[in-house]
Scaffold this active site. Structure first.
Site, PDB file in Angstrom:
ATOM      1  N   GLU A   1      -3.811 -16.096 -35.550  1.00  0.00           N
ATOM      2  CA  GLU A   1      -3.146 -15.656 -36.944  1.00  0.00           C
ATOM      3  C   GLU A   1      -1.658 -14.851 -36.429  1.00  0.00           C
ATOM      4  OE1 GLU A   1      -6.651 -13.837 -39.623  1.00  0.00           O
ATOM      5  OE2 GLU A   1      -6.573 -13.035 -37.538  1.00  0.00           O
TER       6      GLU A   1
ATOM      7  N   CYS B   1      -2.671  -3.572 -36.258  1.00  0.00           N
ATOM      8  CA  CYS B   1      -2.943  -3.655 -34.698  1.00  0.00           C
ATOM      9  C   CYS B   1      -4.447  -3.699 -34.349  1.00  0.00           C
ATOM     10  CB  CYS B   1      -2.340  -2.517 -33.807  1.00  0.00           C
ATOM     11  SG  CYS B   1      -0.683  -2.746 -33.873  1.00  0.00           S
TER      12      CYS B   1
HETATM   13  N1  SAH Z   1      -2.593  -7.485 -25.550  1.00  0.00           N
HETATM   14  C1  SAH Z   1      -1.282  -6.680 -25.679  1.00  0.00           C
HETATM   15  C2  SAH Z   1      -0.897  -7.348 -26.869  1.00  0.00           C
HETATM   16  C3  SAH Z   1      -1.707  -7.334 -28.185  1.00  0.00           C
HETATM   17  S1  SAH Z   1      -2.554  -5.819 -28.764  1.00  0.00           S
HETATM   18  C4  SAH Z   1      -1.834  -5.252 -25.567  1.00  0.00           C
HETATM   19  O1  SAH Z   1      -3.032  -5.157 -25.576  1.00  0.00           O
HETATM   20  O2  SAH Z   1      -0.808  -4.730 -25.521  1.00  0.00           O
HETATM   21  C5  SAH Z   1      -1.300  -5.068 -29.834  1.00  0.00           C
HETATM   22  C6  SAH Z   1      -1.662  -3.411 -29.765  1.00  0.00           C
HETATM   23  O3  SAH Z   1      -2.771  -3.180 -30.529  1.00  0.00           O
HETATM   24  C7  SAH Z   1      -2.046  -2.922 -28.197  1.00  0.00           C
HETATM   25  O4  SAH Z   1      -1.118  -1.547 -28.112  1.00  0.00           O
HETATM   26  C8  SAH Z   1      -3.407  -2.681 -28.612  1.00  0.00           C
HETATM   27  O5  SAH Z   1      -3.950  -1.666 -27.787  1.00  0.00           O
HETATM   28  C9  SAH Z   1      -3.435  -2.258 -29.933  1.00  0.00           C
HETATM   29  N2  SAH Z   1      -4.666  -2.171 -30.514  1.00  0.00           N
HETATM   30  C10 SAH Z   1      -6.130  -2.762 -30.332  1.00  0.00           C
HETATM   31  N3  SAH Z   1      -6.974  -2.498 -31.094  1.00  0.00           N
HETATM   32  C11 SAH Z   1      -6.579  -1.666 -31.923  1.00  0.00           C
HETATM   33  C12 SAH Z   1      -7.112  -0.841 -33.091  1.00  0.00           C
HETATM   34  N4  SAH Z   1      -8.284  -1.358 -33.432  1.00  0.00           N
HETATM   35  N5  SAH Z   1      -6.334   0.015 -33.615  1.00  0.00           N
HETATM   36  C13 SAH Z   1      -4.974   0.108 -33.325  1.00  0.00           C
HETATM   37  N6  SAH Z   1      -4.502  -0.342 -32.249  1.00  0.00           N
HETATM   38  C14 SAH Z   1      -5.150  -1.257 -31.755  1.00  0.00           C
END
Ligand code: SAH
Ligand code: SF4
Length: 369
Positions: free
Chosen positions: A106, A358
């Protein structure tokens, strides 16, 4: 079983030629020179793909017909198959794509937000996936719930940008690698994709408009610091002590905070560029005022060039019990950061209602009916 589901093994048994969109200009040149063609033809091919947005070799009408046929034999002209577009109330759109091996990924298109960037903003951001699934298994994130299956190729990464622009009719001017997967665990393909996205012969988007988000792979952060491009870096911190971070991010056992912060300092010093710490606020886990004080202390450790904090109230994920704190708790947390003079913002999330925010992108194995 869904009728549009394709058995991956039936496709993988016939290896496909490489995608032309995974090649950089030097490689396109080499392919053309090997076919007895002048070097300038590479620019022509790149222009057809990235500027005129051709959808096949056949469409490249100023190339000799025999060459077009030859290229079509040697390379695939990769296209992502768009299965579905979901629109959110806030006009965020989520695109579901099927790859040639039937894997599903996605991408999210986030339109300009005057509330965040000012009335005059014409920022249109794409949130790109870098892998199918994720191996890092952060406890709060949907992307890692069903494990990791493979890296995306450079062509599949660039393809998300090309296809979302085509489908939406929008010109995208900002890229964040915050979709499914850990971009720095797919380092070579990521760098190749960024070269294509950034190069004047490719998409031509400025490096400062490209942000890589990582869960904290310290060695790769240092490798990134050696790259000449001024890419932006965001670190998913989410805990400012090892005790808190370890509870929610298994990667912290491999690269504890001391190691991570050292890599961050290296990056900022080398690039002379600020980085961003992303900090999800999860109720009862990391959202107490004392946690904010820990965060302020940690951020100061990279003060040489500086870092800023971006707080994100947790987005609910089906099947996980974590909660978003109340606005009062969020405000109390932000007040501690403000008193400590830490540059910090709080991001009120977009696309929550279509699971496009996110951490809500989940590995899927079945195409929608
Ligand atoms: N793997 C990388 C990039 C993808 S995640 C990373 O972890 O940075 C993108 C962002 O979304 C990251 O900061 C991650 O921690 C955050 N994220 C993951 N799950 C989330 C959630 N349920 N609510 C808000 N942010 C979240
Ligand atoms: Fe993977 Fe990033 Fe999700 Fe962690 S937050 S599981 S690293 S996509």
């Amino acid at each position: 079983m869904n009728s549009s589901f394709v058995n991956p093994s039936s496709i993988m048994s016939q290896p496909q030629p490489p995608a032309i969109q995974s090649l950089d200009l030097a490689e396109i040149e080499a392919a053309l020179i090997a076919r007895g063609q002048p070097k300038y033809r590479a620019q022509q091919v790149a222009r057809w793909i990235y500027e005129k947005r051709a959808l096949s070799f056949e469409a490249m009408t100023d190339l000799p017909a025999a060459l077009r046929a030859d290229l079509a034999q040697a390379f695939t002209f990769a296209r992502l198959e768009n299965l579905r577009v979901l629109g959110s109330r806030d006009t965020t759109q989520k695109f579901l794509f099927r790859l040639p091996d039937a894997a599903l990924i996605e991408s999210v298109l986030i339109p300009a937000s005057p509330a965040l960037y000012g009335e005059a903003s014409d920022r249109r951001t794409i949130c790109i996936s870098s892998q199918v699934g994720c191996a890092y298994g952060c406890k709060f994130c949907a992307s890692g719930l069903d494990g990791w299956s493979r890296n995306l190729s450079a062509g599949e990464i660039v393809g998300q940008f090309m296809e979302v622009e085509r489908q939406s009719g929008e010109r995208i001017n900002n890229i964040v690698f915050m979709g499914m997967g850990e971009p720095l665990a797919n380092f070579n393909n990521l760098m190749r994709a960024i070269e294509i996205l950034n190069a004047p012969w490719g998409v031509g988007l400025g490096a400062r408009h490209i942000t890589i988000s990582t869960s904290g792979l310290a060695p790769q952060i240092k490798m990134l610091a050696e790259q000449p491009k001024q890419l932006r870096l965001a670190i998913s911190l989410h805990g400012a002590t090892d005790a808190v971070r370890e509870k929610i991010m298994p990667v912290n056992r491999k690269y504890p905070l001391a190691v991570l912060i050292e890599a961050c300092e290296y990056f900022t010093a080398r690039k002379k560029q600020r980085l961003t710490f992303e900090y999800i606020l999860i109720e009862g886990v990391n959202d107490e005022p004392a946690h904010a004080a820990d965060l302020a202390r940690l951020v100061r450790l990279v003060r040489l060039v500086g870092a800023k904090v971006n707080c994100i109230p947790y987005n609910v994920v089906e099947g996980l019990e974590w909660k978003r704190p109340s606005e009062a708790r969020q405000d109390a947390f932000m007040a501690v950061l403000e008193n400590a003079r830490v540059p910090a913002t709080i991001r009120r999330e977009k696309g929550h209602d279509i699971a496009a925010a996110c951490g809500q992108l989940r590995r899927q194995t079945m195409a929608p009916a």
